[in-house]
Design an enzyme around this catalytic site. Structure first.
Site, short mmCIF file in Angstrom:
data_model
loop_
_atom_site.label_atom_id
_atom_site.label_comp_id
_atom_site.label_asym_id
_atom_site.label_seq_id
_atom_site.Cartn_x
_atom_site.Cartn_y
_atom_site.Cartn_z
N CYS A 150 0.84 -1.20 0.00
CA CYS A 150 0.00 0.00 0.00
C CYS A 150 0.88 1.25 0.00
O CYS A 150 1.89 1.30 0.70
CB CYS A 150 -0.87 0.04 1.26
SG CYS A 150 -2.46 -0.76 1.03
N MET A 203 -8.46 0.13 0.81
CA MET A 203 -7.69 -0.66 1.78
C MET A 203 -7.70 0.01 3.15
O MET A 203 -7.74 -0.67 4.18
CB MET A 203 -6.24 -0.85 1.31
CG MET A 203 -6.06 -1.78 0.12
SD MET A 203 -7.04 -3.32 0.15
CE MET A 203 -6.48 -4.07 1.68
N GLU A 204 -7.69 1.34 3.16
CA GLU A 204 -7.75 2.06 4.43
C GLU A 204 -9.11 1.80 5.11
O GLU A 204 -9.18 1.59 6.32
CB GLU A 204 -7.55 3.56 4.20
CG GLU A 204 -6.10 3.97 4.02
CD GLU A 204 -5.49 3.51 2.68
OE1 GLU A 204 -6.25 3.15 1.77
OE2 GLU A 204 -4.25 3.54 2.56
N ASP A 235 -11.66 -8.33 21.12
CA ASP A 235 -10.78 -8.30 22.30
C ASP A 235 -11.56 -7.96 23.58
O ASP A 235 -11.33 -8.55 24.63
CB ASP A 235 -9.67 -7.27 22.08
CG ASP A 235 -8.75 -7.14 23.28
OD1 ASP A 235 -8.33 -8.18 23.82
OD2 ASP A 235 -8.44 -6.01 23.68
#
Lengths: 167, 167, 167, 167, 167, 167
Positions: free
Chosen positions: E79, E116-117, E131
């Protein structure tokens, strides 16, 4: 007498290096640091009101502080990398409405103290609050960042005296 | 009246997001921030003496500040990433020997202001000085971190008033 | 015979992975690496003269090298993350004035060797010197980066033979 | 005469700062750097054979080099952050089997040159090859890292002379 | 016909490199990606209840997603580094209580797309939710991460068809 | 009953903090996570064919996944920093040609589990595959990212049940 002291990160030639902690004992370490952001009462009120609803300003500053504690070794050139076992950020509204007080606590079982991690957490939490409020209050001041207390290592328990200098 | 203000990074639901600067003009931006580390006169003297010989304490703090300016977007959650064109760190010994004053200047041709970068540079330079002197002076205080001046963008030239609150 | 060797990071299918060090013993590790920047005598003189006054070129390269050692696991894909206990960078002016020699020492109590950290520290210190002097000497060459000595782990003490190949 | 030169990153007081490029023109920049890893013929053969099958050693070194080019501003203290438009890493086996030659090319439309990015890409690719082969050949040497050619900016086209010093 | 396509990051020899975007036009780019975390209804309820009070789970995931968008060039090897002008993360509770849907929007004026970001922002927001809830629901699944829509560049406006494959 | 559970990273006031693991035992930890990228059969074939020649797409995704595992503590705000002793990424072509399956394994001797590291490795490997193939197949979906198995710590051995929900 001050001649018995020396700047620990600077060697005999005045050159900086990461000090050798290989032979230090692994002990349980705790450090607590504090700092504050002085702001206009109306700014403080906006944070308070927001925190009553969604809490985002403080939530974001808390996360930024926690993440910064983990990056301390990357930010402060001569800090050793550490594996923190606990990071906690707490907020307090100054009783005189002059601003927001930030407390940072770090824990570690390791060979070096964790006060720089606690101070870094507090500093970045302060910067994050500044960033989020600067549009309404560009004159804020980040102030009085200091170590309140630390435990572990050779010096044992150290606590700041109450009537110390004020920043 | 405060209702005309709003916390710019928090949307209508009180949720934080990186504000949209797509339509802002690219202008030349400058920001200057300052801060200080209050310390004992003997600690200040050690830094001075060292700086007369090798200058490492200040050199390291300068480098740490410059590198931190470049990491601002990584440290402050809602800051936009920026391509700084200039970062400068200067040091000044307080005339009353109470400590060291740090100035940070950042420049950019871009869509957002650079005061957070200047403040971050100053904060991390302060933390680095703290780290290097903490063995001799654990009671230091990082204080009075603020924006002194900024240029560029919609608000144009902004300068801190002299008699502003003191941190 | 070379068939008894294997590239340790490539598995049976030729695929790379971070090797398993779970069952290795924690031992005290030290590694020393060296490298040099070949430059014109006039460039070397400028660094020397500057170092006599403020020392900044070497101070900055030293800091860059120390910080790079801490980032080794981030830069070298299959390196394990490590908690270094000591990083030291030293400089030496080549006796024939051909350039600057950089030494890097890393220590660790851990399961893997630290030669990559020492080599990374030296490499980035060399790059930093190149960056600061490239305006006056764009033809510099970074050369002869190698491991001089390492201790700890299964192989014990390893030292480079003096008459080894020259880079 | 050398007095007409100056170390560009050091100010009048010998203090380092990130130089101001605000007023520089945005031009198309290209830089090519090269370097090599000297190794035993048997090590080189292992890399070649592996590359014939899966190519992983070179693939990993290529990725490490590309990622390092993007981190240059983080590794080299006074480098400006840049938005690279192209990074390419190529490998060549030395005709005399003495080792592996690495070439790195970087492109940018910007205000500063990209030779440090190309040099950093090559250096980290070399370090990665070292890391993957060190178990079989601990005596490798990283050598002859230099800028071959650069275009763009005030100095225009610069090319290394063929019979230049050898690293 | 598929033979007219090629994997853009792999050169003629099958080697990966960061593609050259130097000659691409700077256009306004927008990309929206989505994904979801499938969880037990009781886990979803806990997030909802917490969000009614302090909102921390979603606030933290939002911050993590925003910061990850800025790190995309560091995480995804080929990227290009980008200067995002806007990142926004939104949450939606699935109408059938099967989990939480995350939307990420990124904007940029630049030479390359920002999908992609947006995908990275969504992925890391999903991981952060995982998490925080894994202690009560270790069997969660991160699913259906895809690009919904993108604008700008040579391909112009692209929108995912509604009845596309389901992840 | 769900009231016996609590979101471990949120304190009594609903505020997030990095939980204290100081008093946890150091045990050997292993976690395996999996995920997949759904794609068109022709895209899958291109990856396969490329992997038969140079293997770069999978090699790059593998490296990206391994590096991401090491960055987990930086990406996921409340994750503890960890010293991984092993990271492995494996690929499997789905038997029905619907896409590529990614497996990630992480190991550690430490105080906290490593499932977030394994999940992060898998997620970033998926994103990297998406990045490299998006030009030919923009409609790909990243799906079914989950923990398959974990060992170590207080909960001991945990394995996902086969007929669990499908992402």
């Amino acid at each position: 007498m001050s001649t018995s002291y020396s700047l620990t990160h600077v060697n005999a030639n005045g050159e900086a290096n990461m000090v050798d902690v290989s032979d230090k004992a692994v002990t349980h370490r705790v450090a607590i640091a504090s700092g504050q952001v002085l702001m206009q009462p109306s700014t403080l009120k906006m944070i308070k009101d927001n925190s009553h609803k969604k809490g985002d300003v403080l939530a974001i500053a808390r996360i930024a502080g926690i993440q910064a504690a983990k990056k301390c070794g990357d930010l402060i050139p001569l800090c050793h990398p550490l594996m923190l076992t606990k990071v906690q950020i707490d907020f307090e509204f100054a009783s005189d409405s002059s601003g927001l007080i930030i407390h940072g606590l770090c824990k570690l079982d390791g060979k070096t103290g964790v006060e720089m991690e606690a101070l870094t957490a507090v500093s970045v939490a302060c910067l994050t609050i500044f960033d989020m409020c600067k549009a309404v209050d560009p004159g804020m001041i980040i102030s009085n960042i200091h170590v309140r207390e630390k435990q572990g290592g050779k010096t044992g328990h150290w606590q700041r005296e109450t009537n110390d200098r004020q920043g």
